[in-house]
Design an enzyme around this catalytic site. Structure first.
Site, PDB file in Angstrom:
ATOM      1  N   LEU A  19     -62.207 -17.108  -2.342  1.00  0.00           N
ATOM      2  CA  LEU A  19     -62.722 -15.891  -2.003  1.00  0.00           C
ATOM      3  C   LEU A  19     -61.497 -14.826  -2.560  1.00  0.00           C
ATOM      4  CD1 LEU A  19     -64.406 -15.701   1.656  1.00  0.00           C
ATOM      5  CD2 LEU A  19     -65.370 -16.125  -0.902  1.00  0.00           C
ATOM      6  N   ARG A  26     -54.286  -3.459   3.314  1.00  0.00           N
ATOM      7  CA  ARG A  26     -52.888  -3.468   3.954  1.00  0.00           C
ATOM      8  C   ARG A  26     -51.751  -3.603   3.143  1.00  0.00           C
ATOM      9  NH1 ARG A  26     -55.151  -7.773   8.260  1.00  0.00           N
ATOM     10  NH2 ARG A  26     -56.616  -8.004   6.627  1.00  0.00           N
ATOM     11  N   GLY A  96     -67.970  -8.064   2.710  1.00  0.00           N
ATOM     12  CA  GLY A  96     -67.718  -8.848   3.617  1.00  0.00           C
ATOM     13  C   GLY A  96     -67.608 -10.269   3.037  1.00  0.00           C
ATOM     14  N   THR A  97     -66.887 -11.242   3.764  1.00  0.00           N
ATOM     15  CA  THR A  97     -66.795 -12.641   3.184  1.00  0.00           C
ATOM     16  C   THR A  97     -68.060 -13.309   3.050  1.00  0.00           C
ATOM     17  OG1 THR A  97     -66.174 -13.299   5.569  1.00  0.00           O
ATOM     18  CG2 THR A  97     -64.315 -12.805   4.148  1.00  0.00           C
ATOM     19  N   ASP A 121     -56.194 -15.447  -0.681  1.00  0.00           N
ATOM     20  CA  ASP A 121     -54.575 -14.869  -0.184  1.00  0.00           C
ATOM     21  C   ASP A 121     -54.084 -15.897   0.876  1.00  0.00           C
ATOM     22  OD1 ASP A 121     -56.508 -14.673   2.027  1.00  0.00           O
ATOM     23  OD2 ASP A 121     -56.036 -12.728   2.457  1.00  0.00           O
ATOM     24  N   ARG A 353     -31.847 -15.941 -26.534  1.00  0.00           N
ATOM     25  CA  ARG A 353     -32.984 -15.684 -26.178  1.00  0.00           C
ATOM     26  C   ARG A 353     -33.813 -16.264 -27.144  1.00  0.00           C
ATOM     27  NH1 ARG A 353     -34.670 -10.760 -28.724  1.00  0.00           N
ATOM     28  NH2 ARG A 353     -32.953  -9.796 -29.696  1.00  0.00           N
ATOM     29  N   ASN A 397     -15.621 -20.703 -36.450  1.00  0.00           N
ATOM     30  CA  ASN A 397     -15.070 -19.463 -35.599  1.00  0.00           C
ATOM     31  C   ASN A 397     -15.882 -18.072 -36.206  1.00  0.00           C
ATOM     32  OD1 ASN A 397     -13.454 -18.857 -33.036  1.00  0.00           O
ATOM     33  ND2 ASN A 397     -12.908 -17.473 -34.680  1.00  0.00           N
ATOM     34  N   ASN A 406     -29.723  -8.911 -39.643  1.00  0.00           N
ATOM     35  CA  ASN A 406     -30.986  -9.669 -40.009  1.00  0.00           C
ATOM     36  C   ASN A 406     -32.185  -8.830 -40.148  1.00  0.00           C
ATOM     37  OD1 ASN A 406     -31.046  -8.997 -37.278  1.00  0.00           O
ATOM     38  ND2 ASN A 406     -32.117 -10.773 -36.736  1.00  0.00           N
TER      39      ASN A 406
HETATM   40  C1  UD1 Z   1     -60.756 -13.434   7.545  1.00  0.00           C
HETATM   41  C2  UD1 Z   1     -61.797 -14.097   8.645  1.00  0.00           C
HETATM   42  C3  UD1 Z   1     -61.134 -14.347   9.930  1.00  0.00           C
HETATM   43  C4  UD1 Z   1     -59.771 -15.145   9.693  1.00  0.00           C
HETATM   44  C5  UD1 Z   1     -58.837 -14.771   8.538  1.00  0.00           C
HETATM   45  C6  UD1 Z   1     -58.156 -15.803   8.242  1.00  0.00           C
HETATM   46  C7  UD1 Z   1     -64.060 -13.012   8.298  1.00  0.00           C
HETATM   47  C8  UD1 Z   1     -65.120 -12.097   8.535  1.00  0.00           C
HETATM   48  N1  UD1 Z   1     -63.053 -13.173   8.918  1.00  0.00           N
HETATM   49  O1  UD1 Z   1     -60.387 -12.250   7.809  1.00  0.00           O
HETATM   50  O2  UD1 Z   1     -61.929 -14.931  10.986  1.00  0.00           O
HETATM   51  O3  UD1 Z   1     -59.149 -15.555  10.894  1.00  0.00           O
HETATM   52  O4  UD1 Z   1     -59.785 -14.539   7.519  1.00  0.00           O
HETATM   53  O5  UD1 Z   1     -57.190 -15.382   7.046  1.00  0.00           O
HETATM   54  O6  UD1 Z   1     -64.338 -13.876   7.265  1.00  0.00           O
HETATM   55  N2  UD1 Z   1     -63.107 -11.035   0.321  1.00  0.00           N
HETATM   56  C9  UD1 Z   1     -64.070 -10.958  -0.637  1.00  0.00           C
HETATM   57  N3  UD1 Z   1     -65.148 -10.044  -0.626  1.00  0.00           N
HETATM   58  C10 UD1 Z   1     -65.212  -9.340   0.420  1.00  0.00           C
HETATM   59  C11 UD1 Z   1     -64.311  -9.427   1.523  1.00  0.00           C
HETATM   60  C12 UD1 Z   1     -63.233 -10.260   1.634  1.00  0.00           C
HETATM   61  O7  UD1 Z   1     -63.778 -11.544  -1.780  1.00  0.00           O
HETATM   62  O8  UD1 Z   1     -66.052  -8.708   0.596  1.00  0.00           O
HETATM   63  C13 UD1 Z   1     -62.012 -12.001   0.262  1.00  0.00           C
HETATM   64  C14 UD1 Z   1     -60.574 -11.284   0.230  1.00  0.00           C
HETATM   65  O9  UD1 Z   1     -60.078 -11.147  -0.932  1.00  0.00           O
HETATM   66  C15 UD1 Z   1     -59.462 -12.509   0.784  1.00  0.00           C
HETATM   67  C16 UD1 Z   1     -60.753 -13.269   1.867  1.00  0.00           C
HETATM   68  O10 UD1 Z   1     -61.929 -12.964   1.397  1.00  0.00           O
HETATM   69  O11 UD1 Z   1     -59.235 -13.148  -0.100  1.00  0.00           O
HETATM   70  C17 UD1 Z   1     -60.397 -13.101   3.293  1.00  0.00           C
HETATM   71  O12 UD1 Z   1     -60.527 -11.623   3.396  1.00  0.00           O
HETATM   72  P1  UD1 Z   1     -59.938 -10.452   4.246  1.00  0.00           P
HETATM   73  O13 UD1 Z   1     -60.331  -9.337   4.185  1.00  0.00           O
HETATM   74  O14 UD1 Z   1     -58.508 -10.750   4.116  1.00  0.00           O
HETATM   75  O15 UD1 Z   1     -60.243 -11.348   5.801  1.00  0.00           O
HETATM   76  P2  UD1 Z   1     -59.409 -11.393   7.139  1.00  0.00           P
HETATM   77  O16 UD1 Z   1     -59.677  -9.928   7.769  1.00  0.00           O
HETATM   78  O17 UD1 Z   1     -58.170 -11.926   6.852  1.00  0.00           O
HETATM   79 CA    CA Z   2     -57.104 -12.385   5.117  1.00  0.00          CA
END
Ligand code: UD1
Ligand code: CA
Length: 473
Positions: A19, A26, A96-97, A121, A353, A397, A406
């Site tokens: 993901l 943040r 969302g995830t 991440d 370089r 030298n 050059n």
């Molecule tokens: C998420 C988990 C949390 C866990 C934590 C661990 C969820 C809802 N929560 O929270 O339970 O403890 O990771 O690190 O899953 N991403 C997408 N698309 C989206 C949203 C996020 O690709 O729409 C990706 C982000 O780029 C990231 C990853 O998903 O790489 C996690 O997203 P992030 O927003 O960091 O989740 P957390 O709040 O850390």
């Molecule tokens: Ca995260």
């Protein structure tokens, strides 16, 4: 990160989803979080490299924010073989995830496989840990196995709630948790194995009924449990390894940790002296031979290879270069894509370089720049000189302030200087030009024509004065 052993072969029918579509609010950056650099490469590249070690059928990277840049960064970091195993899937809106995983539905939903989900991440995760998770998942005949860890300070993470018998109940996100639930120290690392078909069937049923209005992937294990599927927790011991990078402060902590590990390994296993380990910067891929001494403020980057008994003094930066044995690099040198032979000396304040090459015992001194040039054995260029597109023989030298001119404003031209030559101070060599073995240019010469061997030239432009007797060596 260090190479990782693959003791047990992972299952053949493994798919990986990473993901990486979020912006990472943040980080307070215009640049997508997974593109920020850790140890000189994007965060996402660390995860992709570790994923590749598991030898999956295919890896799906979910991209959204700066999708093209993320794709380019991953392609640049992985080898050709690895890139061909990766597909990029676009999540158009970051809802969302759970929604992010859904983006891979067309590719995966019917697959008879295990899907391993990783976060783009979480860069420190090791292949061994993921293999253990996979083994637990297979051994437990589970529909879902999640990786958890206990944290002193679990703020920000999803909490794992267990039932009366210690089994999995559900995951509650920080923002949806009650005060009591927030006391739970066991957190969801965001790393899971799923039975692929069951994952996508459960994802259909996820609703954005939470405080963030998002589709949570973390609802899926709860849904599976309600369906009486086997949901298992694999509790890992190393919290740091599964921590995510969410802020720049965390990124700096990770950088520090990786750097300290690299330096410590070099001291304990490699026999390298660091005058001040907390101010030395060594990439994970760099190698340094024993009894080398590294002073404070030195950066050794990329795939640099430093031999034994070298000394690198303060403020020098060496990138993707090779140093032989007993090489001395004095204060404040920049050395990139270059090769330095045994017993050479460089600096202070020198710049090498674009494939600068020094053969054994050559010396390049104060304020000398060497670009795409070869300097022969024992040849010295001690002060204030530019050597570009030059080939120089042995034991020559080069006097202070000399320049290989050059560039004619359009093209670059070569300068060839033989062995046993003495280039007088402030000589301008107008390329293309050659100076034969054993010749001498007087101070202030401007050399526009080839100088035959054993000849003294002087003047502006330099004219032949007489034949001289010198040895060629
Ligand atoms: C998420 C988990 C949390 C866990 C934590 C661990 C969820 C809802 N929560 O929270 O339970 O403890 O990771 O690190 O899953 N991403 C997408 N698309 C989206 C949203 C996020 O690709 O729409 C990706 C982000 O780029 C990231 C990853 O998903 O790489 C996690 O997203 P992030 O927003 O960091 O989740 P957390 O709040 O850390
Ligand atoms: Ca995260």
């Amino acid at each position: 990160m260090t190479a990782q052993s693959t003791q047990t072969k992972p299952p053949r029918n493994l798919d990986i989803v990473i993901l990486a579509a979020g912006l990472g609010t943040r980080m307070k950056s215009r640049v997508a979080k997974v593109l920020h650099q850790l140890q000189g490469r994007p965060i996402i590249a660390h995860v992709c490299r570790t994923a590749a070690l598991l030898d999956p059928r295919r890896t799906y990277v979910i991209v959204g924010h700066q999708a093209d840049d993320v794709q380019t960064a991953v392609e640049k970091e992985l080898g050709q073989d690895q890139v061909s195993q990766v597909s990029f899937v676009k999540q158009t809106e970051q809802r969302g995830t759970g929604d992010a995983v859904m983006a891979a539905r067309d590719a995966l939903a019917g697959a008879n496989s295990i899907t391993l989900i990783l976060s783009g991440d979480v860069p420190m995760i090791r292949a061994e840990t993921l293999q253990t998770l996979l083994r637990e998942h297979i051994a437990g005949k589970a529909s879902c196995t999640m990786l958890s860890v206990r944290l002193e300070n679990p703020t920000g993470y999803g909490r794992i709630m267990r039932d009366g018998t210690g089994g999995f109940l559900k995951i509650v996100e920080q923002k949806d948790a009650t005060e009591e639930e927030r006391q739970i120290r066991e957190i969801n690392a965001g790393i899971y194995c799923f039975d692929t078909e069951k994952l996508f069937r459960a994802l259909e049923r996820v609703r954005p009924t939470n405080s963030q209005g998002e589709y949570y992937l973390t609802d899926v294990p709860g849904i599976l449990r309600e369906d009486r599927e086997q949901v298992t927790i694999y509790q890992h011991h190393d919290a740091r390894e599964v921590s995510g990078v969410n802020t720049r402060a965390e990124l700096a902590e990770f950088e520090n940790l990786l750097r300290r590990n690299a330096v410590r390994r070099l001291m304990l296993e490699g026999g390298v002296t660091f005058i001040d380990p907390s101010h030395a910067y060594v990439s994970a891929e760099a190698q340094i031979g024993r009894d080398s001494i590294i002073h404070p403020g030195v950066h050794i980057e990329g795939k640099s290879l430093i031999g034994e008994g070298c000394e690198i003094q303060q403020g020098s930066r060496i990138k993707d270069s090779r140093l032989g044995n007993r090489v001395m690099i004095k204060d404040h040198c920049l050395i990139v894509d270059s090769d330095i032979g045994d017993d050479c000396a460089v600096g202070p304040f020198a710049h090498l370089r674009m494939n600068a090459r020094m053969e054994e015992r050559a010396v390049v001194g104060n304020f000398v720049e060497v670009k795409k040039s070869q300097i022969g054995r024992g040849t010295k260029s001690m002060h204030l000189t530019y050597l570009g597109d030059a080939t120089i023989g042995a034991d020559t030298n080069i006097g202070a302030g000399s320049v290989t001119c050059n560039y004619d404003g359009k093209d670059k031209h070569p300068t060839i200087i033989g062995s046993g030559v003495r280039i007088g101070s402030d000589t301008m060599l107008i390329a293309p030009v050659q100076v034969g073995d054993g010749s001498v240019t007087a101070a202030g010469s401007v050399v526009t024509e080839d100088v035959p061997p054993h000849t003294l030239v002087a003047g502006v432009p330099a004219k032949v004065k007489k034949k001289i007797k010198t040895s060629d060596k």
